[in-house]
Motif scaffolding. Structure first.
Motif, PDB file in Angstrom:
ATOM      1  N   ASN A  41      39.904  29.955  36.922  1.00  0.00           N
ATOM      2  CA  ASN A  41      39.976  29.499  35.532  1.00  0.00           C
ATOM      3  C   ASN A  41      38.867  28.488  35.239  1.00  0.00           C
ATOM      4  N   LYS A  93      46.175  35.588  35.881  1.00  0.00           N
ATOM      5  CA  LYS A  93      44.862  35.860  36.474  1.00  0.00           C
ATOM      6  C   LYS A  93      44.735  35.221  37.854  1.00  0.00           C
ATOM      7  N   SER A 144      44.342  37.202  41.371  1.00  0.00           N
ATOM      8  CA  SER A 144      43.159  36.967  42.216  1.00  0.00           C
ATOM      9  C   SER A 144      43.562  36.755  43.663  1.00  0.00           C
TER      10      SER A 144
END
Length: 284
Positions: free
Chosen positions: A94, A229, A233
Motif C-alpha cells: 500500500n 490487496k 499479496s
C-alpha cells in the motif's frame, strides 16, 4: 552574493544541513524545516524592502539564485510533511502504491512546465528580464505554501515556479530513497516465507479468492487491519501464484447462480466429513 543578505543564506544553509541529516524526516523535522524556510524568507523580504537592488542584474540574481533556495525547500518540506502524514501506516505494498502515485503526479507537473524546465536546465538567460524582475509580474493561479510570499515587492512572474521545480526535484530524491527503503523491508519480509518444501496452490484462483475474502471479512488477519490487496499479496508469496485482478474475480464469484461460495462450502462439507469419520473410528 550581496553582503546584505549573505549572512541570512549562510545561516539558513547551516541549519538546513542539520535538519536534512536524517535519511527519513519525522514530522517534527519537517516542521522545523518549514519554520527555517519561512524565517529566512521573512528576513530576505525585509532586506529587499529596505535596500532594494543596485541594478537589474542584481535583481535577477536575487530572484533566480538567492530567494529560490529557502523557497524551494519550503516546497520540499511541505511536500514531505504531506507525504508522511497521508502515507498508509500498514501494508508495504500500500505504501509503495501511494508513493508511485506521488511520482505520477510529479511527472505531470514537470510535463505541464516542460518549456520553462528546459529553459532553466539549459541555463539560458535571454528571458531572465521577463522571468526574474518585478517589472513583469504575473500572479500565479494556485494556492500553495509559497503563495504566502506574493508581495509585489518580493516576487516575479517565474521565481515561484522555479522554486517549486527545485523543491520537487529535492522531493523526488526523497521519494526514491523511501521506495528503496520500503522495497528492502518488503524483500526482508518475503524472505521469511522461504520453505524447504514450497507450498503450491493446486485448486483454482477463484477458490483462493473466496478464501482470501472470507479471511478478510472475518477480520482474522492482524486483527482486521490488513486490506484485501495486502492479504492477497502474502498468499501470492506463500503459494508462488499470481492472482491477477482479484477484485474482478470476486465480482465474477458474486454473479454465480446457486451456491456462490462453492469452495468454502466444500471446505465445510469435507471438514465435517473428516470429523464424522474420526468419530466413527473411535466408536468402533
Amino acid at each position: 552574493m550581496d553582503r546584505t543578505y549573505k549572512h541570512v543564506i549562510d545561516r539558513f544553509s547551516e541549519k538546513l544541513k542539520e535538519i536534512r541529516s536524517d535519511k527519513r524526516l519525522s514530522l517534527k523535522r519537517t516542521n522545523e524545516g518549514i519554520h527555517l524556510c519561512n524565517n529566512a524568507l521573512y528576513l530576505l523580504k525585509g532586506i529587499v524592502e529596505e535596500h532594494g537592488f543596485e541594478d537589474i542584474k542584481a535583481e535577477i540574481h536575487f530572484f533566480k539564485k538567492v530567494k529560490s533556495e529557502p523557497l524551494s525547500f519550503l516546497v520540499y518540506f511541505s511536500e514531505v510533511r504531506s507525504c508522511e502524514l497521508l502515507m498508509p501506516k500498514i501494508g508495504l505494498n500500500n505504501q509503495l502504491s501511494f508513493l508511485k502515485k506521488k511520482i505520477r503526479r510529479i511527472n505531470k507537473f514537470f510535463n505541464r512546465n516542460w518549456d520553462f524546465v528546459h529553459y532553466m536546465e539549459q541555463e539560458l538567460t535571454y528571458l531572465d528580464n521577463q522571468y526574474f524582475t518585478r517589472e513583469n509580474q504575473v500572479f500565479p493561479l494556485y494556492a500553495l505554501p509559497e503563495a504566502s510570499y506574493l508581495d509585489p515587492k518580493f516576487f516575479t512572474s517565474k521565481d515561484m515556479l522555479w522554486a517549486r521545480i527545485k523543491g520537487m526535484n529535492h522531493f523526488i530524491a526523497y521519494i526514491k530513497n523511501l521506495i528503496k527503503e520500503i522495497e528492502l523491508q518488503n524483500k526482508d519480509s518475503n524472505s521469511q516465507y522461504q520453505f524447504t518444501n514450497p507450498l503450491q496452490w493446486t485448486s483454482s484462483k477463484a477458490a483462493l479468492t473466496e478464501l482470501i475474502y472470507a479471511l478478510y471479512v472475518a477480520r482474522v488477519i492482524n486483527n482486521g487491519k490488513e486490506d484485501i490487496k495486502s492479504i492477497a499479496s502474502n498468499f501470492e508469496v506463500l503459494f508462488g501464484i499470481q492472482l491477477d485482478n482479484i477484485y474482478k474475480t470476486y465480482f465474477e464469484i458474486k454473479t454465480r447462480k446457486g451456491c456462490r461460495a462453492r469452495f468454502l462450502e466444500e471446505l465445510i462439507e469435507r471438514f465435517n466429513e473428516k470429523m464424522e469419520k474420526d468419530d466413527a473410528f473411535l466408536d468402533d
